[in-house]
Motif scaffolding. Structure first.
Motif, PDB file in Angstrom:
ATOM      1  N   LEU A  71       0.529  -1.298  -0.299  1.00 59.07           N
ATOM      2  CA  LEU A  71      -0.186  -0.123  -0.355  1.00 59.07           C
ATOM      3  C   LEU A  71       0.778   1.666  -0.012  1.00 59.07           C
ATOM      4  CD1 LEU A  71      -2.530  -0.679   2.922  1.00 59.07           C
ATOM      5  CD2 LEU A  71      -2.747  -0.960  -0.294  1.00 59.07           C
ATOM      6  N   ASP A  72       2.303   1.199   1.058  1.00 57.42           N
ATOM      7  CA  ASP A  72       3.225   2.488   1.044  1.00 57.42           C
ATOM      8  C   ASP A  72       3.975   2.249  -1.066  1.00 57.42           C
ATOM      9  OD1 ASP A  72       2.195   2.828   3.638  1.00 57.42           O
ATOM     10  OD2 ASP A  72       4.438   2.060   4.038  1.00 57.42           O
ATOM     11  N   THR A  74       1.023   4.768  -2.585  1.00 60.57           N
ATOM     12  CA  THR A  74       0.581   5.623  -2.243  1.00 60.57           C
ATOM     13  C   THR A  74       1.773   6.555  -3.046  1.00 60.57           C
ATOM     14  OG1 THR A  74      -0.158   4.840  -0.042  1.00 60.57           O
ATOM     15  CG2 THR A  74       0.826   7.114  -0.677  1.00 60.57           C
ATOM     16  N   PHE A  80       1.522   6.654  -6.817  1.00 58.66           N
ATOM     17  CA  PHE A  80       0.557   7.653  -7.087  1.00 58.66           C
ATOM     18  C   PHE A  80       1.527   9.448  -7.474  1.00 58.66           C
ATOM     19  CE2 PHE A  80      -2.580  10.301  -5.767  1.00 58.66           C
ATOM     20  CZ  PHE A  80      -4.157  10.118  -6.638  1.00 58.66           C
ATOM     21  N   LEU A  81       1.333   9.388  -5.694  1.00 54.71           N
ATOM     22  CA  LEU A  81       1.981  11.042  -5.332  1.00 54.71           C
ATOM     23  C   LEU A  81       2.627  11.255  -6.708  1.00 54.71           C
ATOM     24  CD1 LEU A  81       1.689  10.262  -1.775  1.00 54.71           C
ATOM     25  CD2 LEU A  81       0.372  12.005  -3.420  1.00 54.71           C
ATOM     26  N   GLY A  88       0.910  13.823  -7.454  1.00 53.30           N
ATOM     27  CA  GLY A  88       0.491  14.151  -7.042  1.00 53.30           C
ATOM     28  C   GLY A  88       0.472  16.071  -6.815  1.00 53.30           C
TER      29      GLY A  88
END
Length: 147
Positions: free
Chosen positions: A49-50, A53, A56-57, A61
């Motif tokens: 999950l990290d 993240t 995606f960022l 972002g």
């Protein structure tokens, strides 16, 4: 900025910021003397999950409208075309004279249009928040040249 369990992705974060010369440092590991390991399935899930993240960022972002606006527009257009089909079907081909609201396709079209609008607005708000955030650097300076 590293938070949560993202410490394991420090090389990825450094590469995203612009560091090019990232190397590996060999260390001497020693056997555990006390306690039990906390390594388990939850670390794999949290790590995955990290990683999502961070990906995606890094990709969206600084331009959230590219993600949310794209998906919002796609959803809204699909819902709008579906609603148009239902309207044409009702006007020209409906021999049973049933209500559009009695058809499940109506609610699918309505949901898609609502979700699409919300996604689009989320991207728009993300852009506004990014533009109004004055204290956060949006770029890094590699080198200053004095003339």
């Amino acid at each position: 900025e590293v938070y949560g369990e993202m410490h394991r992705y420090i090389p990825v974060v450094a590469a995203h910021v612009g560091f090019k010369a990232i190397t590996e440092q060999v260390v001497q590991h020693q056997a555990r003397k006390y306690g039990k390991t906390k390594f388990g399935l939850s670390r794999f899930i949290n790590g995955f999950l990290d990683l999502i993240t961070l990906s995606f960022l890094h990709k969206f972002g600084k331009r959230p409208m590219h993600f949310f606006g794209l998906w919002g527009t796609i959803m809204f257009l699909i819902g709008f075309v579906f609603a148009g089909y239902l309207g044409i079907d009702k006007l020209f081909f409906d021999v049973q004279a049933r209500l559009i609201t009695n058809r499940p396709e109506f609610y699918i079209a309505l949901t898609l249009m609502l979700l699409g609008s919300q996604f689009f607005i989320a991207g728009f708000l993300g852009e506004i928040i990014l533009r109004n955030k004055k204290n956060k650097k949006r770029y890094t300076i590699k080198e200053k040249i004095n003339y």
